[in-house]
Motif scaffolding. Sequence first.
Motif, PDB file in Angstrom:
ATOM      1  N   ILE B  30      12.849  -2.115  -2.580  1.00 21.36           N
ATOM      2  CA  ILE B  30      12.890  -1.948  -4.033  1.00 21.36           C
ATOM      3  C   ILE B  30      13.648  -0.677  -4.399  1.00 21.36           C
ATOM      4  O   ILE B  30      14.545  -0.685  -5.240  1.00 21.36           O
ATOM      5  N   PHE B  31      13.313   0.428  -3.720  1.00 23.71           N
ATOM      6  CA  PHE B  31      14.002   1.674  -4.070  1.00 23.71           C
ATOM      7  C   PHE B  31      15.480   1.612  -3.691  1.00 23.71           C
ATOM      8  O   PHE B  31      16.349   2.039  -4.451  1.00 23.71           O
ATOM      9  N   GLY B  32      15.751   1.051  -2.513  1.00 24.24           N
ATOM     10  CA  GLY B  32      17.123   1.014  -2.027  1.00 24.24           C
ATOM     11  C   GLY B  32      18.057   0.276  -2.971  1.00 24.24           C
ATOM     12  O   GLY B  32      19.231   0.613  -3.079  1.00 24.24           O
ATOM     13  N   VAL B  33      17.547  -0.742  -3.648  1.00 28.82           N
ATOM     14  CA  VAL B  33      18.403  -1.552  -4.510  1.00 28.82           C
ATOM     15  C   VAL B  33      18.223  -1.179  -5.976  1.00 28.82           C
ATOM     16  O   VAL B  33      19.184  -0.833  -6.669  1.00 28.82           O
ATOM     17  N   VAL B  34      16.993  -1.246  -6.469  1.00 31.40           N
ATOM     18  CA  VAL B  34      16.758  -1.055  -7.903  1.00 31.40           C
ATOM     19  C   VAL B  34      16.733   0.428  -8.275  1.00 31.40           C
ATOM     20  O   VAL B  34      16.901   0.781  -9.439  1.00 31.40           O
ATOM     21  N   ARG B  35      16.547   1.315  -7.273  1.00 35.67           N
ATOM     22  CA  ARG B  35      16.449   2.760  -7.483  1.00 35.67           C
ATOM     23  C   ARG B  35      15.264   3.123  -8.364  1.00 35.67           C
ATOM     24  O   ARG B  35      15.309   4.102  -9.121  1.00 35.67           O
ATOM     25  N   ARG B 189      19.342 -10.203 -12.571  1.00 38.09           N
ATOM     26  CA  ARG B 189      18.599 -11.245 -11.866  1.00 38.09           C
ATOM     27  C   ARG B 189      18.408 -10.855 -10.400  1.00 38.09           C
ATOM     28  O   ARG B 189      17.349 -11.063  -9.824  1.00 38.09           O
ATOM     29  N   LEU B 190      19.441 -10.239  -9.820  1.00 37.54           N
ATOM     30  CA  LEU B 190      19.316  -9.814  -8.422  1.00 37.54           C
ATOM     31  C   LEU B 190      18.278  -8.702  -8.282  1.00 37.54           C
ATOM     32  O   LEU B 190      17.550  -8.649  -7.296  1.00 37.54           O
ATOM     33  N   TYR B 191      18.225  -7.814  -9.287  1.00 38.74           N
ATOM     34  CA  TYR B 191      17.195  -6.773  -9.262  1.00 38.74           C
ATOM     35  C   TYR B 191      15.811  -7.406  -9.287  1.00 38.74           C
ATOM     36  O   TYR B 191      14.906  -6.987  -8.560  1.00 38.74           O
ATOM     37  N   ALA B 192      15.647  -8.413 -10.164  1.00 43.36           N
ATOM     38  CA  ALA B 192      14.339  -9.070 -10.268  1.00 43.36           C
ATOM     39  C   ALA B 192      13.997  -9.740  -8.940  1.00 43.36           C
ATOM     40  O   ALA B 192      12.864  -9.651  -8.459  1.00 43.36           O
ATOM     41  N   LEU B 193      15.006 -10.399  -8.333  1.00 43.08           N
ATOM     42  CA  LEU B 193      14.793 -11.015  -7.017  1.00 43.08           C
ATOM     43  C   LEU B 193      14.360  -9.962  -6.003  1.00 43.08           C
ATOM     44  O   LEU B 193      13.435 -10.176  -5.221  1.00 43.08           O
ATOM     45  N   THR B 194      15.045  -8.819  -6.028  1.00 41.12           N
ATOM     46  CA  THR B 194      14.734  -7.763  -5.071  1.00 41.12           C
ATOM     47  C   THR B 194      13.320  -7.266  -5.250  1.00 41.12           C
ATOM     48  O   THR B 194      12.579  -7.085  -4.282  1.00 41.12           O
ATOM     49  N   PHE B 195      12.947  -7.040  -6.511  1.00 41.85           N
ATOM     50  CA  PHE B 195      11.586  -6.569  -6.754  1.00 41.85           C
ATOM     51  C   PHE B 195      10.593  -7.629  -6.271  1.00 41.85           C
ATOM     52  O   PHE B 195       9.564  -7.311  -5.667  1.00 41.85           O
ATOM     53  N   GLY B 196      10.935  -8.909  -6.510  1.00 41.46           N
ATOM     54  CA  GLY B 196      10.080  -9.987  -6.026  1.00 41.46           C
ATOM     55  C   GLY B 196       9.969  -9.967  -4.512  1.00 41.46           C
ATOM     56  O   GLY B 196       8.876 -10.114  -3.953  1.00 41.46           O
ATOM     57  N   ILE B 197      11.100  -9.755  -3.829  1.00 36.79           N
ATOM     58  CA  ILE B 197      11.069  -9.734  -2.362  1.00 36.79           C
ATOM     59  C   ILE B 197      10.237  -8.543  -1.870  1.00 36.79           C
ATOM     60  O   ILE B 197       9.423  -8.673  -0.948  1.00 36.79           O
ATOM     61  N   GLY B 198      10.418  -7.391  -2.494  1.00 39.20           N
ATOM     62  CA  GLY B 198       9.619  -6.218  -2.118  1.00 39.20           C
ATOM     63  C   GLY B 198       8.138  -6.488  -2.318  1.00 39.20           C
ATOM     64  O   GLY B 198       7.307  -6.136  -1.474  1.00 39.20           O
ATOM     65  N   ALA B 199       7.819  -7.143  -3.439  1.00 38.61           N
ATOM     66  CA  ALA B 199       6.415  -7.462  -3.719  1.00 38.61           C
ATOM     67  C   ALA B 199       5.894  -8.477  -2.707  1.00 38.61           C
ATOM     68  O   ALA B 199       4.744  -8.399  -2.273  1.00 38.61           O
ATOM     69  N   ALA B 200       6.743  -9.455  -2.320  1.00 35.92           N
ATOM     70  CA  ALA B 200       6.316 -10.443  -1.331  1.00 35.92           C
ATOM     71  C   ALA B 200       6.012  -9.765   0.000  1.00 35.92           C
ATOM     72  O   ALA B 200       5.045 -10.105   0.687  1.00 35.92           O
ATOM     73  N   CYS B 201       6.830  -8.777   0.375  1.00 42.52           N
ATOM     74  CA  CYS B 201       6.588  -7.994   1.602  1.00 42.52           C
ATOM     75  C   CYS B 201       5.221  -7.356   1.561  1.00 42.52           C
ATOM     76  O   CYS B 201       4.444  -7.429   2.512  1.00 42.52           O
TER      77      CYS B 201
END
Lengths: 337, 290
Positions: B30-35, B189-201
């Motif tokens: 999440i931090f690496g992408v969305v900062r 949308r990619l940020y939202a996906l990333t946050f979703g992936i981080g949350a899934a982790c």
Amino acid sequence: MAAMFERFAGGLSPRTAILLAALVAVLLAAPLIVNDYLLTVLIIILYFAYTGQAWNIMMGFAGQLSLGHAIYAGLAGYVAAVLFTRFGIGPWLGFIAAVPVAAACGAIIGFLAFRFSVAGVYFAILTIAFAEFARIGFDHLDFVNASAGLFLPVAQYTHNDLWRLRGDPAMFYYVMLAATFAALALCRVLIKSRMGYFWLAIREDEEAARAAGIDTFRYKMYAVVISAAVTSFAGVFYAFFYNNLFPEQVFGISRSIEMILGPIIGGVGTLFGPILGAFVLTSLAESLNDALAAFGIDLPGAEQVFYGICLLFVVVALPEGIWPRLARRLGVAERAR
Amino acid sequence: VTFDVYLNVAVGGVLTGLVYGLMALGLSVIFGVVRVVNFAHGEMMSIAMYLAVVLFSVVHLDPLIMLVPIAAVLFVFGYALQAGLINPFITRPEHSQFLLLVALAIIIVNVLLIVFGPDARTVQTSYAYDSFQLGVLIVDAAKLYAGAAAIVVAALLFAFFRFTLIGKAIRACADNYTGALVVGLNVHRLYALTFGIGAACVGAAGAMMTLIVDVTPIIGPTYTLLAFVIVITGGLGSMPGALIGGLLIGLTEALAGLLFTPSAKSMFAFGILVLVLLFRPQGILGKRVT
């Protein structure tokens, strides 16, 4: 002295001066009007106004995000409490001893971080780490009674003893009120000073500030040390007001967060934001408490949920905080700096 | 205390550390992408832990199987959070983001408190007290399974970022925000996906975590801090770094608990963090950004 006063009072518009005088009058008269419960709430408001003001020096002025400010208050509280319980040394001398301790702690954190150019989020997390380090350390330090907590003797008092900070809530109220206004005055003097302008330059663009010839390391250090020293009084006050210190409560991350919610909600970097923010948040928490009790809702946590929702709402709706907008309404907004 | 006790504790620490690493991986992605620093990370993990506890008591399915639907639920939660709430905050100052996520954390902790009460909940699997013996080494079955599951999920995540088109697009956003916009990527949308992936982790890690520790509503902040410590130790934004950091912190905590007292163990984790920040601020595997 005259120059200091000039710097403090200079540039106040008549409107601001009148509103400020009215506020001071109301706050001075408050203990005559309100009951002890409300007075305690007012003391808590002033406490957070004060700590918020102290934190604002570092974040609001110099742009260094500290999320571990509890460490300065906590260390100071412990120093004063230990001096009092072990050696019978009163709170004011204890405060004089606590200031260098808190300031030195700030200097160490600042020195380590700024030397190695730890900044931004990293700096914020470093400050949390130090506070957590202190919390767990004090939890295992038998000299201060570890996690069992350090208690100050609560004796029956017949009169207010200002010198030993033993007395009724009204005395504590006036002490904190004086401290809050002293902090406000100090911050105004600081922000109007040469150093204040350097801080703002660093906050806005550190590289540019350095390029303009500002010794950014030195001025960031001043910000941390002054902020820590100012915070220390709050710790001493806390120790003598509550008469107990538990590492978990004194150094905990939630304590640090409480300290900084006020200025963020009120308006980071403004002089009046910390005071307004503390007022809004504490009265919000108290009225939620009362409202839920009135509706007969007795759910542990319900109050905090509403509190969180209100925080969310304010931060979404008012990114700059409440004060800048209110100041424009009242017609007391400071001219653009 | 003999050598094999140290060895056993160390292995247990490493296995727990793998789960820590997966949790921290979520924060790092999440931090690496969305900062944005997810100050509600541990709280999100406690949601996942309660889901695992509830699913176990209702349908009696093992948390290691349920981690798939739990991760899916957390993915939706994370996606919605980023798309609905956090996106306008990505250009705001750090303290503003901090306040937003702290408010969210306060809400999560207290909703969990209202729903589940303050008592500790646990998952009693059939293998909770099993262990494997390899020579002098005795390994907890539950920790071994949890650690293995963490490796599998982390490997899937690495593969996703390396080989899929969406994974590459997300990495492109992280590398060069403007460039990603220019080539026509839908960054929000990619940020939202990333946050979703981080949350899934963190959701998957939470399900595994129920095999190792009990869950209470107030564990969230502890794990948020732990995730920070791990991610910064390993290198904020570096995915292998998060895993290495997790191993290191898991090992440190386990040995510190043995050598000193368990309640002082996180002091050593914070000690490591302070040392890393001072001498290698970019973390063990992080790249120095200027």
